[in-house]
Design an enzyme around this catalytic site. Structure first.
Site, mmCIF file in Angstrom:
data_model
loop_
_atom_site.group_PDB
_atom_site.id
_atom_site.type_symbol
_atom_site.label_atom_id
_atom_site.label_comp_id
_atom_site.label_asym_id
_atom_site.label_seq_id
_atom_site.Cartn_x
_atom_site.Cartn_y
_atom_site.Cartn_z
ATOM 1 N N ARG A 154 34.518 50.219 -24.243
ATOM 2 C CA ARG A 154 33.334 49.381 -24.001
ATOM 3 C C ARG A 154 33.417 48.715 -22.631
ATOM 4 N NH1 ARG A 154 33.848 49.336 -29.632
ATOM 5 N NH2 ARG A 154 32.135 50.598 -30.453
ATOM 6 N N ASP A 183 34.903 56.089 -27.135
ATOM 7 C CA ASP A 183 33.868 55.575 -28.042
ATOM 8 C C ASP A 183 32.512 55.990 -27.492
ATOM 9 O OD1 ASP A 183 32.402 53.813 -29.933
ATOM 10 O OD2 ASP A 183 34.381 52.975 -30.289
ATOM 11 N N HIS A 261 31.348 57.564 -33.378
ATOM 12 C CA HIS A 261 31.663 56.897 -32.105
ATOM 13 C C HIS A 261 31.984 57.908 -30.998
ATOM 14 C CE1 HIS A 261 31.465 52.748 -33.492
ATOM 15 N NE2 HIS A 261 32.081 53.126 -34.604
ATOM 16 N N ASP A 324 36.280 55.584 -38.224
ATOM 17 C CA ASP A 324 35.414 54.501 -38.715
ATOM 18 C C ASP A 324 33.945 54.854 -38.503
ATOM 19 O OD1 ASP A 324 35.993 54.358 -35.931
ATOM 20 O OD2 ASP A 324 35.088 52.369 -35.853
ATOM 21 N N GLU A 325 33.111 54.264 -39.310
ATOM 22 C CA GLU A 325 31.667 54.230 -39.097
ATOM 23 C C GLU A 325 31.065 55.585 -38.686
ATOM 24 O OE1 GLU A 325 31.179 49.575 -37.837
ATOM 25 O OE2 GLU A 325 31.636 50.963 -36.205
ATOM 26 N N TYR A 417 40.292 39.978 -35.847
ATOM 27 C CA TYR A 417 39.349 40.544 -34.875
ATOM 28 C C TYR A 417 39.083 39.503 -33.789
ATOM 29 C CZ TYR A 417 38.111 45.179 -36.598
ATOM 30 O OH TYR A 417 38.133 46.513 -36.909
ATOM 31 N N ASP A 419 37.492 39.683 -31.072
ATOM 32 C CA ASP A 419 36.184 39.656 -30.404
ATOM 33 C C ASP A 419 35.331 38.519 -30.992
ATOM 34 O OD1 ASP A 419 36.702 41.588 -32.472
ATOM 35 O OD2 ASP A 419 34.577 42.118 -32.440
ATOM 36 N N THR A 457 35.661 45.148 -27.186
ATOM 37 C CA THR A 457 35.249 44.531 -25.926
ATOM 38 C C THR A 457 33.779 44.766 -25.569
ATOM 39 O OG1 THR A 457 36.037 46.457 -24.689
ATOM 40 C CG2 THR A 457 37.596 44.649 -25.019
ATOM 41 N N GLU A 458 32.935 44.925 -26.577
ATOM 42 C CA GLU A 458 31.510 45.070 -26.291
ATOM 43 C C GLU A 458 31.028 43.956 -25.352
ATOM 44 O OE1 GLU A 458 32.826 45.447 -29.306
ATOM 45 O OE2 GLU A 458 31.688 46.871 -30.534
HETATM 46 C C1 ACM Z 1 36.015 49.077 -36.422
HETATM 47 O O1 ACM Z 1 36.001 47.866 -36.191
HETATM 48 N N1 ACM Z 1 34.895 49.785 -36.311
HETATM 49 C C2 ACM Z 1 37.242 49.759 -36.796
#
Ligand code: ACM
Ligand code: ZN
Length: 521
Positions: A154, A183, A261, A324-325, A417, A419, A457-458
Site C-alpha cells: 500500500r 497486494d 488481493h 485472505d479476503e 492491528y 493501523d 499501510t493503506e
Molecule cells: C487481513 O487483514 N486482510 C489479513
C-alpha cells in the site's frame, strides 16, 4: 520489585540483583570464543555507534576470564527446548554472557545494552565509565514466534527504513519479520521471469483519500489524490536485507498474497483473471471482486515460477501465501473455474480456494518449504502442515484447527492491528492481549506458536506515521512474546517503558506522547 529497578523490556524470566556494580569504560575489553566472534563484532559495533565506546576485542579458543571484560561464550551444545535461552552474569570483575547457541548470546547482548544507563547514549563523560548493576539473569522466551508484519504494497518505505525496523526488532528480541509485498495496490518484488510485474505492477496513479466516505455510500467514492505511488525491491536489495536480518537473528517471511488481493498482478496479466479484464493497479482499498482464476492452469504456472524465484532468495522455511479476503463471486460465473470444480469433484465454489492452497502448499512442500496463510485458508481438507495466522472472524475454525494438532500464529485484529488508531487500540489493550485463548485446553497450548503485530499501510504514507503507529505498541507485543505470563504487569511495563523510550529517541523513532498512546487509561 527488583526487576523494576533494572527496567528491562521484555522483562526477563529470572533476575536476581546483587550488590555492587561493574564499571564499563574504554578500558573494558570484549572477549569471545570462536563461535561468538560475530556476536562480539556486533557488540563492539553497537557500543561504538550508540555509546561512543571503542572497546578492544579479543578472540580466543580457551576461556581466560580476564578482569574488566565482557565475555561471550557459546557452548554449541544441543539445546532441546529453547535455543534462544541465555544467561547474563554481571559481577564487579566482569560480564559473562553464555548460551548454547549464537542467538542466545545475541539476546544476552540485547539485555546487557538495556543495563547501560541512558545518559551513555549521549556519550556523556565516557572517560569516567558507566556503572552496570551486578545481576544474574536466566532468560528464555515464552513463544518461539515473535513477529511484526509490515505492508509495503500500500505504501513503500524502502531499504533504510526496513533496516531501522530490523534494528528495533532486535532490541526487543523479536525474531520474525513478515513482509507483505504484494497486494491490489502494488507488486514490490523483482521477479526476473516477469519484469512487467514491477515495471507496471509496482506503480499506481494515486490513492483514495478516505475509506469512510466509500462505506457510507457505495455509489460515491472518495476522490483519488493523484499522487503516484511506486517502488520495489530488486533481488539484490532483498538479499542485502535478508543478510541484515540474519545478522540480527530475524527470519524474514515474505508474503505473496494469492488468490485475492491480486489486482496489481491482473493489471499486468489480465489473462490470469476469470473475466480477462482489463485492470489497473488499484487506487482504492478493501476487498476486490477480481481475483486469480483457479480454473486456468496458467495461473499455477505463473505462481510456481514466481515462487521458484522467491525460494531462491528467501531462506525461510516458511512462506506466506496470503489467502485472505478472496471472494468467490467471479469463480461462480467462470467456465474454467466451474470446469475445475467438476474435474476435481470439489462440490462447490467454496472449496476452490482450498484446492488452490493445497496445490501451492504441495508445490512448496516438494521444495522443502511450508506455507502459512491467513485464517480464511481453513477448510475441512486443508493440507496437514499448513500454518494458520489468525486475524479475525471464524475463531471456531481456528480452535478446530488447533485441536487437530495444527499450529497457529495469533494476530488478533482488536489488539495487534497497528493501523488502528490508539483511540481504538490503546497501549494497554495491546499489552493485555494473550495469544493463548482462554477456552483452549492446556495440551494444545504449544500449538500456539506465538504472536505477530500487523501494520497495514493503506493510510500510512511515510516513515514518521509508520513509527507512530508501531511504537510503543510493538514494545508491548515483544513483552507478551517473551516474558512468562505470570511476570507480566502493565504498571511495571509502563515504568520500564519510561526507561526504554529514550532508546527509541536515540534511534530517532517518531513515537506519540504518553497521553496519546494511553488514551483512556
Ligand atoms: C487481513 O487483514 N486482510 C489479513
Ligand atoms: Zn475462473
Amino acid at each position: 520489585m527488583i526487576e523494576e529497578e533494572l527496567k528491562i523490556i521484555p522483562e526477563p524470566a529470572k533476575v536476581s540483583l546483587n550488590d555492587g556494580v561493574f564499571l564499563l569504560s574504554q578500558k573494558t575489553t570484549i572477549q569471545v570464543d570462536l563461535t561468538s566472534t560475530r556476536n562480539g563484532e556486533y557488540l563492539k559495533q553497537v557500543l561504538a555507534l550508540q555509546y561512543g565506546l571503542i572497546l578492544a576485542f579479543h578472540k580466543s579458543s580457551e576461556s581466560n576470564e580476564g578482569k574488566n571484560s565482557i565475555i561471550l561464550k557459546t557452548s554449541n551444545e544441543k539445546e532441546l527446548n529453547n535455543s534462544e535461552r541465555y544467561s547474563l552474569l554481571v559481577s564487579k570483575e566482569n560480564i559473562i554472557i553464555s548460551a548454547t547457541t549464537s542467538v542466545g548470546v545475541f539476546y544476552g547482548i540485547q539485555t546487557l545494552l538495556q543495563l547501560i544507563p541512558n545518559r551513555a547514549l549521549k556519550g556523556d563523560k565516557i572517560s569516567l565509565g558507566f556503572s552496570i548493576p551486578c545481576v544474574a539473569i536466566e532468560d528464555f522466551p515464552r513463544f518461539k514466534w515473535r513477529g511484526f508484519m509490515l505492508d509495503e504494497s500500500r505504501h513503500f518505505f524502502g531499504k533504510k527504513q526496513v533496516k531501522k525496523i530490523l534494528d528495533l526488532m532486535a532490541l526487543l528480541k523479536l525474531n520474525t519479520f513478515h513482509w507483505h509485498l504484494t497486494d491490489d495496490q502494488g507488486w514490490r518484488i523483482e521477479i526476473k521471469k516477469y519484469p512487467l510485474l514491477t515495471e507496471i505492477g509496482s506503480k499506481r496513479e494515486g490513492t483514495i483519500t478516505s475509506q469512510r466516505f466509500l462505506r457510507s455510500n457505495q455509489k460515491i467514492k472518495a476522490p483519488i489524490d493523484e499522487i503516484p505511488v511506486s517502488g520495489y525491491y530488486s533481488q539484490q536489495d532483498l538479499r542485502e536485507l535478508i543478510q541484515y536480518a540474519t545478522e540480527r537473528f530475524i527470519t524474514i517471511i515474505p508474503e505473496l498474497d494469492f488468490p485475492g488481493h491480486t489486482t496489481a498482478v491482473l493489471a499486468v496479466y489480465p489473462e490470469l483473471s476469470c473475466t480477462g479484464g482489463p485492470f489497473k493497479v488499484s487506487t482504492r482499498f478493501g476487498i476486490h471482486k477480481d481475483v486469480l482464476c483457479i480454473g486456468k492452469e496458467k495461473v499455477f504456472e505463473f505462481i510456481q515460477n514466481v515462487l521458484n524465484e522467491i525460494i531462491g532468495i528467501f531462506p525461510s522455511s516458511i512462506i506466506h501465501i496470503g489467502g485472505d479476503e478472496a471472494p468467490t463471486r467471479r469463480w461462480k460465473r467462470c467456465f474454467d473455474c466451474q470446469a475445475r470444480i467438476k474435474e476435481e469433484s470439489l462440490g462447490s465454489v467454496e472449496n476452490l480456494q482450498e484446492y488452490f492452497t493445497n496445490r501451492i502448499a504441495d508445490y512448496l512442500g516438494l521444495k522443502g518449504r511450508q506455507i502459512i496463510g491467513w485464517n480464511e485458508i481453513l477448510n475441512d481438507n486443508l493440507i496437514d502442515n499448513a500454518l494458520c495466522q489468525y486475524w479475525t472472524n471464524y475463531f471456531d475454525k481456528v480452535l478446530e484447527h488447533i485441536r487437530k494438532g495444527r499450529e497457529v500464529v495469533m494476530s488478533e485484529m482488536k489488539a495487534l492491528y497497528f493501523d488502528y488508531p490508539y483511540r481504538l487500540i490503546p497501549l494497554h489493550q495491546t499489552y493485555n492481549y494473550d495469544p493463548i485463548p482462554s477456552n483452549l485446553e492446556e495440551k494444545f497450548h504449544k500449538k500456539i506458536l506465538g504472536l505477530e503485530a500487523c501494520l497495514w499501510t493503506e493510510y500510512v504514507k511515510n516513515n514518521d506515521k509508520l513509527e507512530w503507529q508501531a511504537f510503543p505498541r510493538l514494545i508491548a507485543v515483544a513483552e507478551t512474546g517473551w516474558t512468562p505470563k505470570n511476570k507480566k504487569n502493565f504498571e511495571s511495563f509502563l515504568r520500564r517503558l519510561e526507561r526504554f523510550l529514550p532508546l527509541l529517541s536515540a534511534f530517532d523513532v517518531n513515537y506519540p506522547k504518553k497521553e496519546d498512546f494511553l488514551q483512556d487509561q
